[in-house]
Design a protein around this motif. Sequence first.
Motif, PDB file in Angstrom:
ATOM      1  N   MET A   1      41.387 -74.066 -14.976  1.00 37.66           N
ATOM      2  CA  MET A   1      42.730 -73.823 -15.450  1.00 37.66           C
ATOM      3  C   MET A   1      42.687 -72.701 -16.500  1.00 37.66           C
ATOM      4  O   MET A   1      41.814 -72.672 -17.358  1.00 37.66           O
ATOM      5  CB  MET A   1      43.292 -75.107 -16.053  1.00 37.66           C
ATOM      6  N   ILE A   2      43.639 -71.787 -16.402  1.00 37.82           N
ATOM      7  CA  ILE A   2      43.744 -70.680 -17.347  1.00 37.82           C
ATOM      8  C   ILE A   2      44.916 -70.952 -18.284  1.00 37.82           C
ATOM      9  O   ILE A   2      45.920 -71.549 -17.883  1.00 37.82           O
ATOM     10  CB  ILE A   2      43.904 -69.326 -16.618  1.00 37.82           C
ATOM     11  N   GLY A   3      44.779 -70.520 -19.528  1.00 38.62           N
ATOM     12  CA  GLY A   3      45.851 -70.664 -20.508  1.00 38.62           C
ATOM     13  C   GLY A   3      45.860 -69.462 -21.430  1.00 38.62           C
ATOM     14  O   GLY A   3      45.052 -68.535 -21.275  1.00 38.62           O
ATOM     15  N   LEU A   4      46.746 -69.480 -22.407  1.00 37.25           N
ATOM     16  CA  LEU A   4      46.866 -68.352 -23.324  1.00 37.25           C
ATOM     17  C   LEU A   4      45.587 -68.114 -24.117  1.00 37.25           C
ATOM     18  O   LEU A   4      45.341 -67.006 -24.575  1.00 37.25           O
ATOM     19  CB  LEU A   4      48.041 -68.555 -24.275  1.00 37.25           C
ATOM     20  N   GLU A   5      44.762 -69.155 -24.263  1.00 38.30           N
ATOM     21  CA  GLU A   5      43.511 -68.982 -24.995  1.00 38.30           C
ATOM     22  C   GLU A   5      42.429 -68.334 -24.154  1.00 38.30           C
ATOM     23  O   GLU A   5      41.536 -67.690 -24.666  1.00 38.30           O
ATOM     24  CB  GLU A   5      43.010 -70.332 -25.544  1.00 38.30           C
TER      25      GLU A   5
END
Length: 141
Positions: A1-5
């Motif tokens: 999963m990719i996120g803003l971090e």
Amino acid sequence: MIGLEGLGDLRIGQAPPAGGSWAERGAQTSGACRTVSSPRYPGVYAIVSGGKVQRITVGQRSDVKLAEGLGVGATERDVKKWFGGFREEPHKYEKAPAKYLTAPNAASGGPAVRFEIGRDGKVSLIHIGLMPVLAYVEGCS
């Protein structure tokens, strides 16, 4: 999963992890800007400028998704359901209805998300990163 971090051990605003799987693999490289990728994440690459990760791009061959479950192939309608206030801009290379959908906070200096929507109305690329690199349309430019 990719996120803003970031994605896995690759973090926006930080140097690529030493000794990790992220490395230059024949993509764009120069003293000022380079791209790195990892065999653990097919179809994903990152732009590194000033020694720090400025953007991560999720492309066609990737099954990486955002926490909301959106990935490449999601519909523009699905994107707007989760991200309603995004700024629309015409796509640089594809005719309408292709477009970019960019988070309203992108200019604030923090990490933001930008979707590329193809002429078919589906997400073709997802970018997470910092401006101005977030808006680059050709790798390091």
